[in-house]
Motif scaffolding. Structure first.
Motif, PDB file in Angstrom:
ATOM      1  N   UNK A 177       0.851  -1.375   0.047  1.00 10.99           N
ATOM      2  CA  UNK A 177       0.118   0.069   0.099  1.00 10.99           C
ATOM      3  C   UNK A 177       0.832   1.235  -0.081  1.00 10.99           C
ATOM      4  N   UNK A 178       0.199   2.328  -0.245  1.00  8.98           N
ATOM      5  CA  UNK A 178       0.996   3.641  -0.172  1.00  8.98           C
ATOM      6  C   UNK A 178       0.413   4.686   0.768  1.00  8.98           C
ATOM      7  N   UNK A 179       1.183   5.368   1.363  1.00  3.77           N
ATOM      8  CA  UNK A 179       0.803   6.517   2.227  1.00  3.77           C
ATOM      9  C   UNK A 179       1.024   7.801   1.531  1.00  3.77           C
ATOM     10  N   UNK A 180      -0.023   8.606   1.891  1.00  6.40           N
ATOM     11  CA  UNK A 180      -0.129  10.146   0.986  1.00  6.40           C
ATOM     12  C   UNK A 180      -0.079  11.332   2.064  1.00  6.40           C
ATOM     13  N   UNK A 181       0.799  12.176   1.773  1.00  6.34           N
ATOM     14  CA  UNK A 181       0.391  13.540   2.568  1.00  6.34           C
ATOM     15  C   UNK A 181       0.652  14.560   1.622  1.00  6.34           C
ATOM     16  N   UNK A 182      -0.370  15.556   1.641  1.00  3.48           N
ATOM     17  CA  UNK A 182      -0.425  16.738   0.966  1.00  3.48           C
ATOM     18  C   UNK A 182       0.039  17.846   1.804  1.00  3.48           C
ATOM     19  N   UNK A 183       0.593  18.874   0.998  1.00  3.33           N
ATOM     20  CA  UNK A 183       1.212  20.035   1.590  1.00  3.33           C
ATOM     21  C   UNK A 183       0.981  21.305   0.438  1.00  3.33           C
ATOM     22  N   UNK A 184       1.184  22.410   0.702  1.00  4.35           N
ATOM     23  CA  UNK A 184       1.022  23.521  -0.081  1.00  4.35           C
ATOM     24  C   UNK A 184      -0.237  24.291  -0.054  1.00  4.35           C
ATOM     25  N   UNK A 185      -1.237  24.087   0.551  1.00  2.05           N
ATOM     26  CA  UNK A 185      -2.617  24.911   0.916  1.00  2.05           C
ATOM     27  C   UNK A 185      -2.228  25.979   1.643  1.00  2.05           C
ATOM     28  N   UNK A 186      -3.313  26.865   1.628  1.00  2.00           N
ATOM     29  CA  UNK A 186      -3.226  27.990   2.100  1.00  2.00           C
ATOM     30  C   UNK A 186      -4.469  29.417   1.880  1.00  2.00           C
ATOM     31  N   UNK A 187      -4.078  30.396   2.353  1.00  2.00           N
ATOM     32  CA  UNK A 187      -4.978  31.474   1.831  1.00  2.00           C
ATOM     33  C   UNK A 187      -4.518  32.368   0.851  1.00  2.00           C
ATOM     34  N   UNK A 188      -5.299  32.670  -0.073  1.00  2.00           N
ATOM     35  CA  UNK A 188      -4.724  33.403  -1.382  1.00  2.00           C
ATOM     36  C   UNK A 188      -5.866  34.466  -1.907  1.00  2.00           C
ATOM     37  N   UNK A 189      -5.511  35.441  -2.480  1.00  2.00           N
ATOM     38  CA  UNK A 189      -6.595  36.251  -3.064  1.00  2.00           C
ATOM     39  C   UNK A 189      -6.895  35.586  -4.291  1.00  2.00           C
ATOM     40  N   UNK A 190      -8.173  36.076  -4.946  1.00  7.26           N
ATOM     41  CA  UNK A 190      -8.528  35.865  -6.174  1.00  7.26           C
ATOM     42  C   UNK A 190      -7.703  36.210  -7.153  1.00  7.26           C
ATOM     43  N   UNK A 191      -7.349  35.187  -8.342  1.00  6.77           N
ATOM     44  CA  UNK A 191      -6.346  35.756  -9.182  1.00  6.77           C
ATOM     45  C   UNK A 191      -5.117  35.089  -8.836  1.00  6.77           C
ATOM     46  N   UNK A 192      -4.908  34.515  -7.684  1.00 10.53           N
ATOM     47  CA  UNK A 192      -3.448  34.079  -7.143  1.00 10.53           C
ATOM     48  C   UNK A 192      -3.373  32.568  -7.672  1.00 10.53           C
ATOM     49  N   UNK A 193      -2.188  32.119  -7.116  1.00  7.47           N
ATOM     50  CA  UNK A 193      -1.667  30.842  -7.418  1.00  7.47           C
ATOM     51  C   UNK A 193      -1.304  30.077  -6.161  1.00  7.47           C
ATOM     52  N   UNK A 194      -1.169  28.815  -6.222  1.00 13.07           N
ATOM     53  CA  UNK A 194      -0.864  27.746  -5.244  1.00 13.07           C
ATOM     54  C   UNK A 194      -0.377  26.431  -6.129  1.00 13.07           C
ATOM     55  N   UNK A 195       0.575  26.044  -5.497  1.00 16.59           N
ATOM     56  CA  UNK A 195       1.183  24.537  -5.896  1.00 16.59           C
ATOM     57  C   UNK A 195       0.986  23.780  -4.709  1.00 16.59           C
TER      58      UNK A 195
END
Length: 124
Positions: A1-19
């Motif tokens: 099996x595989x374990x998964x861990x997300x990162x990179x979320x946050x608060x951003x203004x409309x029109x902005x970017x996140x990865x």
């Protein structure tokens, strides 16, 4: 099996970017097709984007086409979601998921493994 861990979320203004990133550990990452899903408050979890094992094929929710890009680096055991021109309606908890099914998988019930999620909030 595989374990998964997300990162990179946050608060951003409309029109902005996140990865967003999804780090995988355990069984060989390249044996899985991968996907990103999201769940907004009071709504069901929905498909966002999917990618096959090699990264050669992708598929997107219509409302994110041209704004989001899914990719993977099998050498680094990592899945990515580049999100540009973000809109308030993109606000949700974003989850990465893995499946042993073949190809590009858009059906949520075909995914076997899930991360804990990362919050993305887009302000207007």
């Amino acid at each position: 099996q595989v374990q998964l861990a997300e990162s990179g979320g946050g608060l951003v203004q409309a029109g902005g970017s996140l990865r967003l990133s999804c780090a995988a550990s355990g069984r060989a990452f390249r044996t899985y097709a991968m996907g990103w899903f999201r769940q907004a408050p009071g709504k069901e979890r929905e498909f966002v984007a999917a990618i096959n094992w090699s990264g050669g094929s992708t598929y997107y929710l219509d409302s994110v086409k041209g704004r989001f890009t899914i990719s993977r680096d099998n050498a680094k055991n990592t899945l990515y979601l580049q999100m540009n021109n973000l809109k308030p309606e993109d606000t949700a908890v974003y989850y990465c998921a893995a499946t042993t099914s073949y190809g590009v998988v858009v059906i949520i019930n075909e995914y076997d493994y899930w991360g804990q999620g990362t919050q993305v909030t887009v302000s207007s």
